[in-house]
Structure formats: C-alpha cells, structure tokens
Design an enzyme around this catalytic site. Structure first.
Site, PDB file in Angstrom:
ATOM      1  CB  THR A  76      -0.884   0.078   1.252  1.00 39.01           C
ATOM      2  OG1 THR A  76      -0.053   0.248   2.406  1.00 39.01           O
ATOM      3  CG2 THR A  76      -1.756  -1.151   1.420  1.00 39.01           C
ATOM      4  CG  ASP A  77       1.149   5.960  -1.185  1.00 40.84           C
ATOM      5  OD1 ASP A  77       2.105   6.106  -0.401  1.00 40.84           O
ATOM      6  OD2 ASP A  77       0.882   6.771  -2.085  1.00 40.84           O
ATOM      7  CD1 TRP A  78       4.706   4.925   5.254  1.00 42.18           C
ATOM      8  CD2 TRP A  78       4.701   3.909   3.262  1.00 42.18           C
ATOM      9  NE1 TRP A  78       5.771   4.041   5.213  1.00 42.18           N
ATOM     10  CE2 TRP A  78       5.791   3.402   4.008  1.00 42.18           C
ATOM     11  CE3 TRP A  78       4.488   3.394   1.989  1.00 42.18           C
ATOM     12  CZ2 TRP A  78       6.659   2.436   3.522  1.00 42.18           C
ATOM     13  CZ3 TRP A  78       5.360   2.425   1.486  1.00 42.18           C
ATOM     14  CH2 TRP A  78       6.428   1.961   2.248  1.00 42.18           C
TER      15      TRP A  78
END
Length: 807
Positions: free
Chosen positions: A228-230
């Site tokens: 995932t993106d953060w």
C-alpha cells in the site's frame, strides 16, 4: 509456492504479522525462522532513508544521498540506457544504506499540468513513461534489491487523493493509465508495486479485484509483492483478498488481528493468506541475499555526482534560441539575475526530497563557464512577494552587461506532494522583473527551473530559453556547460506546453473537488488532444532544439518495423531523438491522430549519417475493445511517421495491417464528441455512454453522518459544533501561515490534515490511535460529544493495557 514447507510451520498469527509493517519503514521479522525485517525507502531520484525518527512527510532529515534529476527531467532525455545507468547508481546507494526496496519510479500519467506531483512522473505518454521506467527498474534491481513502481493506478491529483473516486472508462484505463505499468512490470520485471491511495470506479485500488487480480496478476502474470501507499489501506481483509500483501506503515497489530479473525470465521481462506506470505517471503529472502555477504557501505560521492551531471545535461531542453544567441562566446559580459542562481531549485518537495551529498550552486561554479561575470542580483523574492528595490538593483546590473542570464521558475512550496497547483503561471513578481529587465537590455536568456508545465506569455521578451526542469544536485554546472556550448543540448519535451491552461483537455474536469473526478476527456490527454483537435500549443510534445541540424531520409516500412537515415548536417556533434508515430486511417473507432509507438536517441558526429531501426512491438497497432474485453487490432491502412516532434513529421509511409476481426465497440452517433476529438465539453449523457453506466453523484451528501472515509475538510458541515469549530480554526491557520510567508507549513496542513480521511488518523499513527478510538472521535464529530469522549477514553485505556501487557 516457493516456501510451502516454511509456511506450513508458521502459526496463523505469525503469518498475519508479516502482512503489516513493523514500524514506519520496516517489515516485520520472525527470528525463529530466520525471517529478517527489510527496509523500504523513498527514492524516485535519490535515496531518502531517514537518520532519526521516521516520518512520511520528510520533516526529519535523511542520510546524504545523490540527488539525481527528477523523473519529469530525465524523461526529456528519451534515453533508456541512461535511465538504466541512473538506476544502477541508485541501486549502489540503496545497498550502501541497506535498503531492500526503493520506492520508485512513479509513472502516473500527467493528465493535468496542475497535478502537484507531476515532477515525480515521466510523461503524458504511457509508452515513453513505461520504457523509461523499465530502464530505471532494471538498473536498480541489477544490485539484487527491489524497485517499486507506483502509484497503481490513475492517481492523477493530490487534492483528496486518499479518498477521491476516479471515474474512467475501461479503454482509457487500459490504453492510457495502465500501459506504462504494463511495460514497467513486464520489461522491467519490477519486484514490487505500490497501490494508489485513490478509488477506481467505486473501489479502493488496493481492494480492486479487476485491477489487482484480473489485470495485474492474471493478464500480466505479475508474481511480486503489492504494498500500500503509506496509510492507504482501507479494509485490510478486502485488500488481502485482492492480493495486497503488505500494508505500510505499522498498525501495531490491529489489522493483523482483523486478518486472523477473517481466517477463523471463514471470510478468507488461509490458503489465500499463504500465497501472500509466500510472495512477501520471496521479496525478503531475495533482497536480503546482497546483505548476507560483505557489501559496500560507502559509494564514490564524486563519481555519482558526475553521473548526476551527465543525466542532467542530456535532459535539459533548449526551447528558444533567437538569432543564435546560444551558445555564448567566451568572455561575454554576463549579468546573473534570479534567486535560483544563488539557491538552486533542483528537486521537488514531499516524500521524494533528498538530502544531497553536495550541491552545485550557479554562483559557485561560474568560474568554469568562461563568461565575464559583471555581477549577481537576486531580482525577486523567492516566494512571490513584490520587491521594487530588488528589481531596480537588477536593472542597474543589467545595463552593464551584454547578456542577462535570468534564473526563474517555480518555488518548492508551489510544487509539492499533497496539493495541486492553483494555476499554471510562474510567480508574477518574476514576470514583473522580466518586463523591467527587457526595457533596459533585451538580450535575455532565461533558465527555467520547475517540474511541471507553465504558461509562457512572457516568452517574446527572452531571446533564449533553457528549461532545466529539476535537474538535481549537479544541475547548475550542467546548465552552464550547455550555455557555453561545451555540451550540445539534446533533451526533448516529454509533455506538451499549451499556450494557456484553459486549452488543456482536462481543464473542465480537473480536479475532483468532493466525491469523485470524471475523466471525461477519455483517451485524449496531452498531445493526443492537441494534435487531434488541431489546438495550437506553445511547445509540442517531443520538441527540443540543438546547436546542430539533422536531416531525415530513406524511410523503409516493413512488417516488423521501420528503418531510416539521419544525417548531422550542422557543424557540431550532437544527439537527435527520432520518434515513431502511428495513426490509423479508418474512422470506425475513435482514436488520436497520432500515437507514439517507438523512439531512439542517436549520437552523430558532424557530417555523419546513420541508418536507424525502430521495431514494431505488440503495442504498435493495438487498441482495447470494450466489447470483446481484449486487445485487438483494427484492419486498416495506417500512417507510419517518423518525426522530430509530434508536429514535425519528417518521413511518412502508409502500411496496411491485417486485423483480428473484432466487432466494432461503439455506436458512433452516441459518441460524436469523442469521434471528433474535440472533448473539451463532454456532456454527462455522452460520458455515460462511454463508460456504459450512470455516473455516480460527485458531491457530498451533507445530511449524513461522517464516517471513516470522509475527510477532516468535511467537518465544515459536521453535526458536532466542536468539529465545525476545528475546521474553521484549521482553515484560518492555513490562511494565516500563507499570509505571513510560512507557505511550506501551510502546505503541510493541507496535505497531512485537511484532506486526510478519518481512517488515515488510525492508519498513519502507528497504532497510537486505533479504529475503536477513532469511533469515539467520529461520535464527537457527529454531535455526540459526551458519548464520544467516554468511548474514546475507554478505548484508550484498553489500548494502553494491551500495550503494557506486551512489554
């Protein structure tokens, strides 16, 4: 599965623990099985491994690393081998800092010039972006670590980026927004993919079965890890079902427990979890091999700096050279004007910011230029404030010079992750300075530094225009070498420069302000629109000047590709970027007039002639058919064109191509705007005909209670008075900080608070606030103040007890 035997020995709890980070940048480890944690670091154009407490926003300084030119810059080199070389050097530095996964390259399309993260992306064209990214990935991964191609997919605005729902038709999705990823993954063999924050047609990207399973895993046969993106995880179990192995950063075990409960309840089969664990273990074990034996923990700073300079020199674009004012002769009396000459604008802002090993400033390296410098004046305030005295002092200096080197562009606070630009102009105080200088000395050469497209109504007042983009820590010297003629400029634009922002195809559809953003322009982004609709532009896609001239001849078109000759007809050695465009002559299916299908960069000595070959590939004639749901080829006559830019076609031949016999996908009478290519005013009915369904309501329902995926900004209409007050205070703080010149801090509020969904409060705090606590916060927001406070306090105590019990 590769690690079936090991996985069978693991407990359910151990397997689930691997699916989320250990902290902000590291994965979880299981020492009894020899599973180490691995480190992920930002790094599209340089390693950003933070030395102290980690944070995603870049507030804490990172370890020194070479700051190479950004993706928007290197795309102008059109040199895949150079991109691979830069990747190799990035890989060396990643290994030296013990990084396993380098979070780059970013390859989202430049749908709008105002998108705040354009400096991190390559191009408006998916073929060029994909080829450049594949080269960079091969270079990085040649050292045994992993690149991470991002942000998958259709992540084209920063405003409300964590919740915005992107509404796009399937053909546009495939041909424009996924093709670069397809090339990067298949040809670069990226070991890791980062899912985007946004939703795609109603489903979060990392939960989107069509995107993550049907396309990425099944069609492209991707075997690597999706991260995932953060803070980008919404429903952890839904993400796992879609094949999203790794959630970052840590949630302190909260989402691990959700996975465990889902397996125990039968909501998800343990075999699905096992497959995800297997993929992650493969990433861990393969990227750890480089560290299992002695490895270099240092790199040659000077050598890497020289490579950064070479990349910059090949990527800088000469846009105007009236009366051959460039290259400048030795001994010319030059005035240096512009704050950027003293304090370089050389990289973007946000999670990609690099702490350079060294930084060339123009004023410090002028001695090598051979110019007779009459002096320096800043001329303007960096962040846009008018300063009459600085203008007057610059004009006085200009009167003493033969030529003015004027350093202008966009500042760091204007181009930044987390927010989009309000307009396409450079600051007015810089234009005011240019006007004043022109009145006293018309021999002006502008050196433009910015990572995205700007309007240039002022261009008639400069005789020379050199676009440095964001050219990294060695950019200043690279610029001077081109100005002096030591280097012949060879960069060409990887994006179109319109006359004005209102001419851009997404002008009426960007950005989405509330629930969704509609991609009504469809296929017609960038040059595909301007060229098809016959819109005049400032500088076309693929454009760039040289100090020499080139002649094209002898085009031969075969079934497998094209060959032609290029001759250097000038009096200098130089490189030319030849571009292959293809246009279908049938009108049965709407298409752009021309599409880039190949390119090559050729170095030629003075008077030299070379035969150049560009092969066709599986993407040369294909289109995505929404009826068959497959890539097809339309049987038709095609124009095969070789150009120096999209508008400068040098050679052209027809070619008949046999098709796949697919049925026509559209009824023309329902899509007349798309068949004309003039898509600047697409009505709702026509867009619904294109996407094949009703368009969802794009505005907030201001009557409902706020939930996890609503943002802090929506507190403006919350039922709780405290929430509305908090919103007003937040808005006032943003306004005040901008007013007093604290623009970067103001931007931080907008990026990390204003557009943050409530679930992000839990996902980005490393477990300090969990979802049950968030429920209490939402009760307060929705007008249940006392009940919410009680719930929040109770859940906070529960969390404290659990945390204490683990120690």
């Amino acid at each position: 599965m590769k690690y079936n035997e090991l996985i069978n020995k693991m407990t359910l709890e151990e397997k689930a623990s691997l699916m989320s980070g250990k902290d902000f940048w590291q994965t979880e480890d299981i020492q009894r099985f020899g599973i180490n944690n691995i480190f992920l670091a930002d790094g599209p154009h340089g390693i950003r491994k933070q030395a102290e407490a980690a944070d995603h926003l870049g507030l804490n300084e990172s370890l020194p690393a070479t700051c190479f030119p950004t993706a928007a810059t290197v795309a102008n080199s059109w040199n895949q081998q150079l991109m691979e070389t830069m990747g190799e050097y990035l890989g060396i530095e990643a290994v030296a800092q013990k990084v396993n996964v380098l979070l780059g390259p970013g390859i989202n399309m430049k749908r709008s010039p105002l998108a705040g993260r354009n400096f991190e992306y390559f191009s408006e064209d998916p073929y060029l972006a994909g080829k450049m990214a594949a080269g960079m990935i091969r270079g990085i991964q040649s050292h045994g670590i992993s690149a991470c191609v991002k942000h998958f997919a259709v992540n084209n605005q920063e405003e409300r980026r964590m919740v915005i729902d992107t509404i796009v038709d399937e053909r546009t999705l495939r041909e424009i927004y996924l093709t670069a990823f397809e090339i990067a993954i298949k040809e670069g063999n990226s070991k890791t993919v980062m899912s985007a924050y946004n939703m795609l047609n109603g489903v979060h990207t990392n939960e989107n079965i069509h995107l993550m399973q049907e396309i990425l895993r099944e069609e492209w046969n991707y075997q690597g890890v999706v991260v995932t993106d953060w803070g980008g995880s919404n429903d952890r179990v839904a993400g796992l079902l879609a094949g999203n192995e790794l959630e970052m950063p840590t949630t302190a075990g909260e989402t691990d427990q959700e996975i465990i409960e889902a397996v125990k309840s039968g909501k998800i089969k343990e075999e699905v979890l096992d497959v995800s664990v297997d993929r992650l273990l493969d990433l861990i074990f393969t990227t750890e091999q480089v560290y299992s034996k002695p490895y270099k923990q240092e790199f040659d700073i000077e050598e890497h700096h020289r490579v950064a300079q070479k990349v910059a020199e090949e990527s800088i674009v000469l846009l105007k050279n009236e009366s051959h004012i460039l290259p400048l002769k030795k001994g010319v009396k030059a005035a240096i004007i512009g704050d950027f000459a003293k304090n370089a604008r050389y990289q973007g802002a946000g999670s990609s910011i690099v702490n350079p090993t060294k930084l060339d400033q123009t004023l410090d390296v002028l001695g090598e230029s051979g110019f007779a410098i009459v002096g320096y004046e800043p001329g303007y305030e960096r962040y846009g404030k008018q300063n009459r005295k600085k203008v007057e002092e610059a004009c006085e200096l200009a009167k003493k010079s033969e030529v003015i080197l004027l350093y202008i562009g966009l500042d760091e606070a204007t181009e930044a992750e987390g927010l989009d630009r309000p307009n396409a102009m450079i600051p007015q105080n810089q234009i005011h300075l240019l006007d004043a200088l022109h009145r006293v000395n018309p021999n002006i050469i502008a050196i433009l530094s910015c990572g995205s497209v700007v309007e240039m109504p002022w261009i008639d007042k400069v005789k020379g225009l050199l676009h440095a983009y964001l050219s990294g820590q060695a950019g200043a010297k690279a610029v001077l070498r081109i100005l002096s003629g030591e280097t012949n400029p060879s960069g060409k634009l990887a994006e179109t420069y319109p006359l004005r922002y209102e001419d851009t195809p997404a002008y009426r559809y960007f950005p989405g302000k509330e629930v969704s953003v509609e991609y009504r322009e469809g296929l017609f982004i960038g040059y595909r629109y301007y060229d098809t609709a016959n819109i005049n532009v400032r500088f076309p896609f693929g454009y760039g000047l040289s100090y020499t001239t080139f002649e094209y001849s002898d085009l031969e078109v075969g079934k497998d590709g094209v060959s032609f000759s290029i001759t250097n007809t000038g009096n200098r050695d130089g490189s030319e970027i030849a571009q292959l465009y293809v246009g279908c002559q049938s009108g049965s299916i709407f298409r752009p007039n021309k599409e880039l299908k190949g390119f090559v960069k050729v170095f030629l000595c003075e008077g030299e002639k070379k035969v150049v070959n560009i092969p066709f590939d599986d993407k040369t004639f294909r289109y995505f058919n929404v009826q068959t749901n497959k890539w097809e080829v339309e049987e038709a006559d095609y124009s095969v064109m070789i150009g120096a830019s999209i508008t400068d076609i040098k050679l052209k031949e027809p070619l008949f191509v046999k098709g796949t016999g697919a049925p026509l996908p559209y009824e023309e009478e329902k899509l007349q705007t798309y068949y004309s290519g003039k898509i600047n005013q697409v009505g709702i009915d026509e867009f619904e005909a294109l996407i094949g369904r009703k368009v969802p309501v794009s505005t907030w329902d201001r009557t409902k209670l706020l939930g996890y995926n609503d943002t802090i900004a929506q507190c403006q209409y919350a039922k709780g008075g405290l929430a509305r007050l908090a919103f007003r205070l937040l808005s006032f703080s943003y306004w005040l900080l901008k007013k007093i010149g604290k623009r970067e801090l103001a931007n931080l509020i907008m990026m990390s608070v204003y557009h943050m969904p409530f679930r992000g409060v839990a996902r980005m705090t490393g477990g300090a606030i969990n979802m049950p606590m968030l429920d209490g916060i939402l009760m307060i927001v929705n007008g249940q103040f006392l009940k919410g406070v009680r719930h929040l306090v109770k859940e906070r105590k529960k969390l404290a007890r659990r945390t204490k019990g683990k120690k």
